[in-house]
Design a protein around this motif. Sequence first.
Motif, PDB file in Angstrom:
ATOM      1  N   LYS A  24      -4.883   9.937  39.330  1.00  0.00           N
ATOM      2  CA  LYS A  24      -5.085   9.508  37.955  1.00  0.00           C
ATOM      3  C   LYS A  24      -4.231   8.263  37.773  1.00  0.00           C
ATOM      4  N   PHE A  25      -4.870   7.180  37.380  1.00  0.00           N
ATOM      5  CA  PHE A  25      -4.191   5.912  37.130  1.00  0.00           C
ATOM      6  C   PHE A  25      -4.387   5.586  35.662  1.00  0.00           C
ATOM      7  N   ILE A  61      -9.373  -1.261  33.435  1.00  0.00           N
ATOM      8  CA  ILE A  61      -8.647  -0.001  33.217  1.00  0.00           C
ATOM      9  C   ILE A  61      -7.420  -0.252  32.357  1.00  0.00           C
ATOM     10  N   LEU A  62      -6.693  -1.328  32.637  1.00  0.00           N
ATOM     11  CA  LEU A  62      -5.502  -1.665  31.854  1.00  0.00           C
ATOM     12  C   LEU A  62      -5.869  -2.004  30.409  1.00  0.00           C
ATOM     13  N   LYS A  63      -6.948  -2.758  30.218  1.00  0.00           N
ATOM     14  CA  LYS A  63      -7.399  -3.098  28.862  1.00  0.00           C
ATOM     15  C   LYS A  63      -7.769  -1.842  28.081  1.00  0.00           C
ATOM     16  N   GLU A  64      -8.491  -0.950  28.736  1.00  0.00           N
ATOM     17  CA  GLU A  64      -8.908   0.284  28.085  1.00  0.00           C
ATOM     18  C   GLU A  64      -7.707   1.131  27.685  1.00  0.00           C
ATOM     19  N   CYS A  65      -6.710   1.149  28.527  1.00  0.00           N
ATOM     20  CA  CYS A  65      -5.484   1.903  28.245  1.00  0.00           C
ATOM     21  C   CYS A  65      -4.769   1.320  27.024  1.00  0.00           C
ATOM     22  N   GLN A  66      -4.730   0.008  26.927  1.00  0.00           N
ATOM     23  CA  GLN A  66      -4.058  -0.635  25.792  1.00  0.00           C
ATOM     24  C   GLN A  66      -4.771  -0.345  24.476  1.00  0.00           C
ATOM     25  N   THR A  67      -6.086  -0.269  24.502  1.00  0.00           N
ATOM     26  CA  THR A  67      -6.808  -0.019  23.263  1.00  0.00           C
ATOM     27  C   THR A  67      -6.723   1.447  22.844  1.00  0.00           C
ATOM     28  N   ASN A  68      -6.393   2.337  23.783  1.00  0.00           N
ATOM     29  CA  ASN A  68      -6.300   3.758  23.464  1.00  0.00           C
ATOM     30  C   ASN A  68      -4.919   4.153  22.953  1.00  0.00           C
TER      31      ASN A  68
END
Length: 57
Positions: free
Chosen positions: A15-16, A49-56
Amino acid sequence: MYCSVCRENKKEGIKFLNAHICKDCLNAITKTRVEDAEYEYYMYTIKNILKECQTNY
């Protein structure tokens, strides 16, 4: 689990952040050199993946 890189259902992997990366993709990513054709695809995928993490958060 759904791999965020190859988009296949594979159980083994890591899981990253909020994404699952299967064992095959993880091995491919770690062996990829900057000169390899796949490098840009992996960078694009990890960036998303990093962008999605920031928006969540």
